[in-house]
Design a protein around this motif. Structure first.
Motif, PDB file in Angstrom:
ATOM      1  N   MET A 115      48.078  -6.092  24.106  1.00 34.93           N
ATOM      2  CA  MET A 115      47.013  -5.488  24.016  1.00 34.93           C
ATOM      3  C   MET A 115      46.918  -4.132  24.603  1.00 34.93           C
ATOM      4  SD  MET A 115      44.349  -8.587  25.167  1.00 34.93           S
ATOM      5  CE  MET A 115      42.754  -7.669  24.376  1.00 34.93           C
ATOM      6  N   ARG A 116      47.599  -3.824  25.608  1.00 36.05           N
ATOM      7  CA  ARG A 116      47.988  -2.330  26.055  1.00 36.05           C
ATOM      8  C   ARG A 116      48.653  -1.575  25.180  1.00 36.05           C
ATOM      9  NH1 ARG A 116      45.551  -2.334  30.972  1.00 36.05           N
ATOM     10  NH2 ARG A 116      45.645  -3.912  32.336  1.00 36.05           N
ATOM     11  N   GLU A 117      49.710  -2.176  24.841  1.00 39.26           N
ATOM     12  CA  GLU A 117      50.546  -1.390  23.748  1.00 39.26           C
ATOM     13  C   GLU A 117      49.607  -1.073  22.465  1.00 39.26           C
ATOM     14  OE1 GLU A 117      53.051   0.634  21.641  1.00 39.26           O
ATOM     15  OE2 GLU A 117      53.203   0.177  23.607  1.00 39.26           O
ATOM     16  N   ALA A 118      48.878  -1.985  21.954  1.00 42.25           N
ATOM     17  CA  ALA A 118      47.895  -1.646  20.818  1.00 42.25           C
ATOM     18  C   ALA A 118      46.922  -0.515  21.241  1.00 42.25           C
ATOM     19  CB  ALA A 118      47.146  -2.888  20.330  1.00 42.25           C
ATOM     20  N   ASN A 119      46.678  -0.654  22.353  1.00 38.99           N
ATOM     21  CA  ASN A 119      45.553   0.561  22.849  1.00 38.99           C
ATOM     22  C   ASN A 119      46.147   1.738  22.892  1.00 38.99           C
ATOM     23  OD1 ASN A 119      42.807   1.281  23.172  1.00 38.99           O
ATOM     24  ND2 ASN A 119      43.145   1.217  25.436  1.00 38.99           N
ATOM     25  N   ALA A 123      44.882   5.102  20.880  1.00 38.84           N
ATOM     26  CA  ALA A 123      44.375   6.165  21.472  1.00 38.84           C
ATOM     27  C   ALA A 123      45.146   7.583  20.904  1.00 38.84           C
ATOM     28  CB  ALA A 123      44.941   6.457  22.940  1.00 38.84           C
ATOM     29  N   ALA A 124      46.588   7.224  20.355  1.00 35.81           N
ATOM     30  CA  ALA A 124      47.254   8.285  19.788  1.00 35.81           C
ATOM     31  C   ALA A 124      46.813   8.657  18.484  1.00 35.81           C
ATOM     32  CB  ALA A 124      48.609   7.706  20.032  1.00 35.81           C
ATOM     33  N   ALA A 125      46.239   7.480  17.723  1.00 37.04           N
ATOM     34  CA  ALA A 125      45.987   7.605  16.169  1.00 37.04           C
ATOM     35  C   ALA A 125      44.432   8.346  16.424  1.00 37.04           C
ATOM     36  CB  ALA A 125      45.740   6.331  15.734  1.00 37.04           C
ATOM     37  N   VAL A 126      43.763   8.007  17.426  1.00 36.94           N
ATOM     38  CA  VAL A 126      42.536   8.668  17.611  1.00 36.94           C
ATOM     39  C   VAL A 126      42.537  10.181  17.717  1.00 36.94           C
ATOM     40  CG1 VAL A 126      40.458   8.882  18.983  1.00 36.94           C
ATOM     41  CG2 VAL A 126      41.070   6.533  18.341  1.00 36.94           C
ATOM     42  N   ALA A 127      43.491  10.672  18.917  1.00 38.38           N
ATOM     43  CA  ALA A 127      43.736  11.789  19.013  1.00 38.38           C
ATOM     44  C   ALA A 127      44.360  12.815  17.844  1.00 38.38           C
ATOM     45  CB  ALA A 127      44.823  12.036  20.357  1.00 38.38           C
ATOM     46  N   ALA A 134      44.414   4.060  13.466  1.00 40.17           N
ATOM     47  CA  ALA A 134      43.458   3.666  14.504  1.00 40.17           C
ATOM     48  C   ALA A 134      43.078   2.563  14.159  1.00 40.17           C
ATOM     49  CB  ALA A 134      42.431   4.818  14.591  1.00 40.17           C
ATOM     50  N   LEU A 135      42.700   2.252  13.175  1.00 40.41           N
ATOM     51  CA  LEU A 135      41.830   1.019  12.706  1.00 40.41           C
ATOM     52  C   LEU A 135      42.962  -0.027  12.717  1.00 40.41           C
ATOM     53  CD1 LEU A 135      39.319   1.999  10.050  1.00 40.41           C
ATOM     54  CD2 LEU A 135      38.863   1.628  12.460  1.00 40.41           C
ATOM     55  N   THR A 136      44.116   0.166  12.425  1.00 39.05           N
ATOM     56  CA  THR A 136      45.178  -0.905  12.236  1.00 39.05           C
ATOM     57  C   THR A 136      45.218  -1.569  13.856  1.00 39.05           C
ATOM     58  OG1 THR A 136      46.153  -0.154  10.324  1.00 39.05           O
ATOM     59  CG2 THR A 136      47.355  -1.602  11.864  1.00 39.05           C
ATOM     60  N   ALA A 137      45.719  -0.577  14.804  1.00 37.05           N
ATOM     61  CA  ALA A 137      45.853  -0.972  15.905  1.00 37.05           C
ATOM     62  C   ALA A 137      44.605  -1.385  16.560  1.00 37.05           C
ATOM     63  CB  ALA A 137      46.029   0.717  16.898  1.00 37.05           C
ATOM     64  N   ASP A 138      43.368  -1.277  16.633  1.00 33.44           N
ATOM     65  CA  ASP A 138      42.262  -1.779  16.967  1.00 33.44           C
ATOM     66  C   ASP A 138      41.886  -3.237  16.491  1.00 33.44           C
ATOM     67  OD1 ASP A 138      39.377  -1.216  18.473  1.00 33.44           O
ATOM     68  OD2 ASP A 138      39.020  -2.112  16.340  1.00 33.44           O
ATOM     69  N   GLU A 139      42.381  -3.279  15.241  1.00 35.50           N
ATOM     70  CA  GLU A 139      42.402  -4.619  14.489  1.00 35.50           C
ATOM     71  C   GLU A 139      43.448  -5.652  15.397  1.00 35.50           C
ATOM     72  OE1 GLU A 139      42.242  -7.147  10.369  1.00 35.50           O
ATOM     73  OE2 GLU A 139      42.935  -5.015  10.369  1.00 35.50           O
ATOM     74  N   GLU A 140      44.669  -5.094  15.568  1.00 35.99           N
ATOM     75  CA  GLU A 140      45.617  -5.899  16.166  1.00 35.99           C
ATOM     76  C   GLU A 140      45.250  -6.274  17.749  1.00 35.99           C
ATOM     77  OE1 GLU A 140      49.188  -3.537  16.101  1.00 35.99           O
ATOM     78  OE2 GLU A 140      49.405  -3.601  13.788  1.00 35.99           O
ATOM     79  N   LEU A 141      44.697  -5.083  18.293  1.00 40.31           N
ATOM     80  CA  LEU A 141      44.276  -5.327  19.903  1.00 40.31           C
ATOM     81  C   LEU A 141      43.244  -6.707  19.894  1.00 40.31           C
ATOM     82  CD1 LEU A 141      43.306  -2.821  22.284  1.00 40.31           C
ATOM     83  CD2 LEU A 141      41.841  -4.899  22.251  1.00 40.31           C
ATOM     84  N   HIS A 142      42.161  -6.431  19.050  1.00 39.35           N
ATOM     85  CA  HIS A 142      41.124  -7.510  19.083  1.00 39.35           C
ATOM     86  C   HIS A 142      41.674  -8.942  18.290  1.00 39.35           C
ATOM     87  CE1 HIS A 142      37.961  -5.014  20.791  1.00 39.35           C
ATOM     88  NE2 HIS A 142      38.347  -4.146  19.932  1.00 39.35           N
TER      89      HIS A 142
END
Length: 229
Positions: A115-119, A123-127, A134-142
């Motif tokens: 979860m931390r790696e996904a976040n 964060a990098a994608a948002v920046a 960003a949406l892919t990482a967010d989906e993976e985290l949740h």
């Protein structure tokens, strides 16, 4: 011709699911835009499959509210309806709250690390303004707590309603990114500490507080539509 003996049959369930996911993702990521006609023959050629799994996928997408099929006319991508998104948001928030509450005590250090790696990727994608990443990482985290719980009924509900929110999120990307990074970190910290009630409450609020009433953020428009030919 003789039928080969011992050759495993093609898993038609996997084929149908793959076609459904490809078409669903193409709608969510803006490849197919609201109002665009979806012809099963063209889609079948694009995906390299027969029309049957495409037609089945379009029926599933219709049940999810991502497409509209009128008798005797081509299926079209649905418009983004604020009320529909708001209703879906309520359901999705409740499902994530339930998943986090029930699974927090069972998540391992590996889950927390994932979860931390996904976040970090989020964060990098948002920046960098990378909407898709960003949406892919967010989906993976949740998805980590959801998959760890293993509740197939809950997963089915999320599969149906989550794309409606993701499509609206994409059009508003950039509005709430930094806040989401912070919320993610807080959620992970609560899960790691074993505070299931607080983690569940934050999971609910994270989804329920997503903007659903504003006009889309035109500063970050969807990617240009890709050709289906």
């Amino acid at each position: 011709m003789p039928i080969p003996v011992g050759t495993p049959a093609v898993d038609r369930t996997l084929l149908r699911d793959d076609v459904y996911r490809r078409l669903r993702d193409a709608i969510v990521d803006g490849t197919f835009r609201p109002g665009e006609q979806l012809k099963d023959g063209d889609l079948a050629e694009w995906l390299g499959v027969s029309r049957t799994p495409v037609r089945e996928a379009l029926l599933r997408l219709g049940a999810s509210g991502l497409v509209v099929a009128l008798p005797g006319r081509s299926t079209t991508v649905s418009a983004i309806d604020i009320q529909v998104v708001r209703d879906a948001k309520d359901v999705v928030a409740a499902m994530h709250e339930l998943a986090v509450r029930q699974v927090t005590s069972r998540l391992t250090k590996d889950h927390v690390t994932q979860m931390r790696e996904a976040n970090r990727r989020f964060a990098a994608a948002v920046a960098s303004g990378d909407v898709t990443a960003a949406l892919t990482a967010d989906e993976e985290l949740h998805k980590i707590p959801v998959v760890a719980l293993g509740n197939q009924a809950l997963e089915a509900v999320l599969e149906r309603f989550d794309p409606l929110i993701r499509r609206a999120e994409r059009l508003r990307f950039g509005v709430d990114g930094p806040t989401s990074v912070t919320r993610h970190n807080q959620l992970i910290d609560l899960i790691e500490s074993g505070d299931a009630d607080a983690a569940a409450a934050l999971a609910f609020d994270t989804w329920h507080s997503l903007p659903a009433d504003e006009q889309p953020d035109r500063r970050h428009p969807p990617a240009p539509a890709a050709s289906t030919q």
